[in-house]
Design a protein around this motif. Structure first.
Motif, PDB file in Angstrom:
ATOM      1  N   LEU A   1     120.627  68.145  68.888  1.00  0.00           N
ATOM      2  CA  LEU A   1     122.189  68.407  69.000  1.00  0.00           C
ATOM      3  C   LEU A   1     122.587  68.543  67.576  1.00  0.00           C
ATOM      4  O   LEU A   1     123.601  69.417  67.267  1.00  0.00           O
ATOM      5  N   ALA A   2     121.872  67.813  66.424  1.00  0.00           N
ATOM      6  CA  ALA A   2     122.438  68.144  65.095  1.00  0.00           C
ATOM      7  C   ALA A   2     122.271  69.740  64.777  1.00  0.00           C
ATOM      8  O   ALA A   2     122.903  70.022  64.127  1.00  0.00           O
ATOM      9  N   GLN A   3     121.061  70.226  65.031  1.00  0.00           N
ATOM     10  CA  GLN A   3     120.644  71.543  64.667  1.00  0.00           C
ATOM     11  C   GLN A   3     121.588  72.314  65.443  1.00  0.00           C
ATOM     12  O   GLN A   3     122.110  73.254  65.000  1.00  0.00           O
ATOM     13  N   ALA A   4     121.813  71.952  66.908  1.00  0.00           N
ATOM     14  CA  ALA A   4     122.700  73.076  67.766  1.00  0.00           C
ATOM     15  C   ALA A   4     124.158  73.019  67.073  1.00  0.00           C
ATOM     16  O   ALA A   4     124.777  74.143  66.799  1.00  0.00           O
ATOM     17  N   LEU A   5     124.581  72.038  66.500  1.00  0.00           N
ATOM     18  CA  LEU A   5     125.940  72.167  65.786  1.00  0.00           C
ATOM     19  C   LEU A   5     125.867  72.650  64.297  1.00  0.00           C
ATOM     20  O   LEU A   5     126.887  73.212  63.775  1.00  0.00           O
ATOM     21  N   GLY A   6     124.503  72.733  63.541  1.00  0.00           N
ATOM     22  CA  GLY A   6     124.694  73.048  62.175  1.00  0.00           C
ATOM     23  C   GLY A   6     124.035  74.628  62.154  1.00  0.00           C
ATOM     24  O   GLY A   6     124.262  75.015  60.881  1.00  0.00           O
ATOM     25  N   ARG A   7     123.128  74.821  62.982  1.00  0.00           N
ATOM     26  CA  ARG A   7     122.369  76.236  62.746  1.00  0.00           C
ATOM     27  C   ARG A   7     123.313  77.319  62.997  1.00  0.00           C
ATOM     28  O   ARG A   7     124.053  77.725  64.035  1.00  0.00           O
ATOM     29  N   GLU A   8     123.599  78.316  62.001  1.00  0.00           N
ATOM     30  CA  GLU A   8     124.356  79.391  61.972  1.00  0.00           C
ATOM     31  C   GLU A   8     123.776  80.224  63.145  1.00  0.00           C
ATOM     32  O   GLU A   8     122.608  80.652  63.423  1.00  0.00           O
TER      33      GLU A   8
ATOM     34  N   PHE B   1     123.915  79.646  66.352  1.00  0.00           N
ATOM     35  CA  PHE B   1     123.437  79.030  67.766  1.00  0.00           C
ATOM     36  C   PHE B   1     124.643  78.506  68.210  1.00  0.00           C
ATOM     37  O   PHE B   1     125.687  78.202  68.068  1.00  0.00           O
ATOM     38  N   ASP B   2     124.504  78.840  69.791  1.00  0.00           N
ATOM     39  CA  ASP B   2     125.490  78.424  70.609  1.00  0.00           C
ATOM     40  C   ASP B   2     124.988  77.803  71.832  1.00  0.00           C
ATOM     41  O   ASP B   2     124.456  78.515  72.797  1.00  0.00           O
ATOM     42  N   LEU B   3     125.236  76.611  72.090  1.00  0.00           N
ATOM     43  CA  LEU B   3     124.732  75.703  73.087  1.00  0.00           C
ATOM     44  C   LEU B   3     125.070  76.409  74.583  1.00  0.00           C
ATOM     45  O   LEU B   3     124.510  76.127  75.378  1.00  0.00           O
ATOM     46  N   THR B   4     126.171  77.009  74.410  1.00  0.00           N
ATOM     47  CA  THR B   4     126.562  77.509  75.928  1.00  0.00           C
ATOM     48  C   THR B   4     125.828  78.977  76.176  1.00  0.00           C
ATOM     49  O   THR B   4     125.916  79.100  77.292  1.00  0.00           O
ATOM     50  N   ARG B   5     125.131  79.329  75.334  1.00  0.00           N
ATOM     51  CA  ARG B   5     124.313  80.689  75.607  1.00  0.00           C
ATOM     52  C   ARG B   5     122.731  80.371  75.422  1.00  0.00           C
ATOM     53  O   ARG B   5     121.948  81.111  75.756  1.00  0.00           O
TER      54      ARG B   5
ATOM     55  N   MET C   1     118.124  77.810  85.767  1.00  0.00           N
ATOM     56  CA  MET C   1     117.011  78.603  86.385  1.00  0.00           C
ATOM     57  C   MET C   1     117.716  79.887  86.999  1.00  0.00           C
ATOM     58  O   MET C   1     117.262  81.226  87.087  1.00  0.00           O
ATOM     59  N   THR C   2     118.960  79.683  87.927  1.00  0.00           N
ATOM     60  CA  THR C   2     119.535  80.719  88.594  1.00  0.00           C
ATOM     61  C   THR C   2     120.500  81.689  87.705  1.00  0.00           C
ATOM     62  O   THR C   2     120.985  82.581  88.222  1.00  0.00           O
ATOM     63  N   GLY C   3     120.619  81.417  86.233  1.00  0.00           N
ATOM     64  CA  GLY C   3     121.190  82.084  85.474  1.00  0.00           C
ATOM     65  C   GLY C   3     122.772  81.869  85.427  1.00  0.00           C
ATOM     66  O   GLY C   3     123.387  82.758  85.219  1.00  0.00           O
ATOM     67  N   GLY C   4     122.992  80.744  86.217  1.00  0.00           N
ATOM     68  CA  GLY C   4     124.358  80.327  86.178  1.00  0.00           C
ATOM     69  C   GLY C   4     125.056  80.158  84.848  1.00  0.00           C
ATOM     70  O   GLY C   4     124.678  80.064  83.910  1.00  0.00           O
ATOM     71  N   ALA C   5     126.510  80.223  84.776  1.00  0.00           N
ATOM     72  CA  ALA C   5     127.238  80.370  83.593  1.00  0.00           C
ATOM     73  C   ALA C   5     127.211  78.884  83.072  1.00  0.00           C
ATOM     74  O   ALA C   5     127.000  77.832  83.680  1.00  0.00           O
ATOM     75  N   LEU C   6     126.961  78.896  81.520  1.00  0.00           N
ATOM     76  CA  LEU C   6     126.740  77.831  80.951  1.00  0.00           C
ATOM     77  C   LEU C   6     125.310  76.924  81.302  1.00  0.00           C
ATOM     78  O   LEU C   6     125.301  75.710  81.147  1.00  0.00           O
ATOM     79  N   GLY C   7     124.605  77.642  81.856  1.00  0.00           N
ATOM     80  CA  GLY C   7     123.259  77.245  82.227  1.00  0.00           C
ATOM     81  C   GLY C   7     122.542  76.564  81.037  1.00  0.00           C
ATOM     82  O   GLY C   7     121.993  75.513  81.392  1.00  0.00           O
ATOM     83  N   SER C   8     122.378  76.997  79.839  1.00  0.00           N
ATOM     84  CA  SER C   8     121.844  76.260  79.116  1.00  0.00           C
ATOM     85  C   SER C   8     122.497  74.927  78.472  1.00  0.00           C
ATOM     86  O   SER C   8     121.690  73.991  78.204  1.00  0.00           O
TER      87      SER C   8
END
Length: 228
Positions: free
Chosen positions: A44-51, A53-57, A196-203
């Motif tokens: 989560l620290a990397q998710a917030l700090g890496r240029e 990166f978007d956890l919703t995608r 796995m179904t490719g649903g919105a905000l799946g990641s």
């Protein structure tokens, strides 16, 4: 008049006392206790700090790419090895109780899957790292397929471990922890299934489910540590 202890709970307490007499049990359980929070916090620290990166995608596995990708690779490998070591502690602490055989086996499989997921890295995709074209690559390489296979093994084992723990706690009379075990396994099952179904905000749902289940296994290890 004091009520008699639940017979299965008494066996669990006896198993904990036996485990406590074996050298190394506490460090092994501590490994399991640390693995989930370590992986979750670093991811989560990397998710917030890496240029870029978007956890919703982007799945958290994508963090293994780029100049700082080694950090997430190491995160997978170290947390996986800690989990495998922790499975040995769980085997000792849960010996002779419901789920005492399959819980550690499944946790060990989940740990092995994490190590493999760190070794086999997904290819850059959908704009991450910065400069990567949008969308998925036209063709995926073998390391991406190996990563997905490792992730599937790890998630399936983790989900099953949570459900086996639910049986353990139900049989020992701890209905609250039994329900929490079911909730943790179901959170990952639904989060992974939606992704796995490719649903919105799946990641995002996958990350939430995985972290919930991982932290629950760590919480169980902490509880067992306190009984030693």
């Amino acid at each position: 008049m004091t009520a008699a202890p639940h017979p299965t709970a008494a066996r669990a307490a006896s198993a904990a006392r036996t485990a406590a007499t074996r050298p190394g049990t506490r460090p092994l359980l501590l490994s399991a206790a640390v693995a989930g929070p370590l992986w979750s916090a670093l991811s989560l620290a990397q998710a917030l700090g890496r240029e870029g990166f978007d956890l919703t995608r982007h799945p958290l596995s994508a963090l293994s790419n780029g100049d700082l990708g080694w950090l997430q690779i190491a995160n997978f490998v170290v947390a996986g090895l800690l989990t495998v070591a922790g499975a040995v502690g769980l085997r000792r602490a849960l010996a002779g109780t419901p789920g005492g055989v399959w819980t550690p086996r499944l946790v060990a499989a989940y740990g092995v899957g994490m190590v493999a997921a760190g070794v086999f890295v997904m290819e850059p995709a959908d704009g991450f790292p910065v400069g990567t074209p949008a969308g998925m690559p036209a063709a995926l390489g073998w390391t991406s397929f190996a990563h997905m296979a490792a992730g599937s093994l790890s998630f399936a084992a983790l989900i099953a471990a949570c459900y086996v723990l639910a049986r353990h706690f139900a049989r020992t009379g701890d209905r609250t922890r039994a329900a929490l075990s079911v909730a943790a396994g179901t959170a990952l099952l639904l989060g992974d299934g939606w992704a796995m179904t490719g649903g919105a905000l799946g990641s995002l749902t996958l990350a939430a489910g995985a972290i919930t289940a991982m932290l629950w296994v760590s919480a169980v290890a902490v509880r067992l540590l306190r009984t030693l």
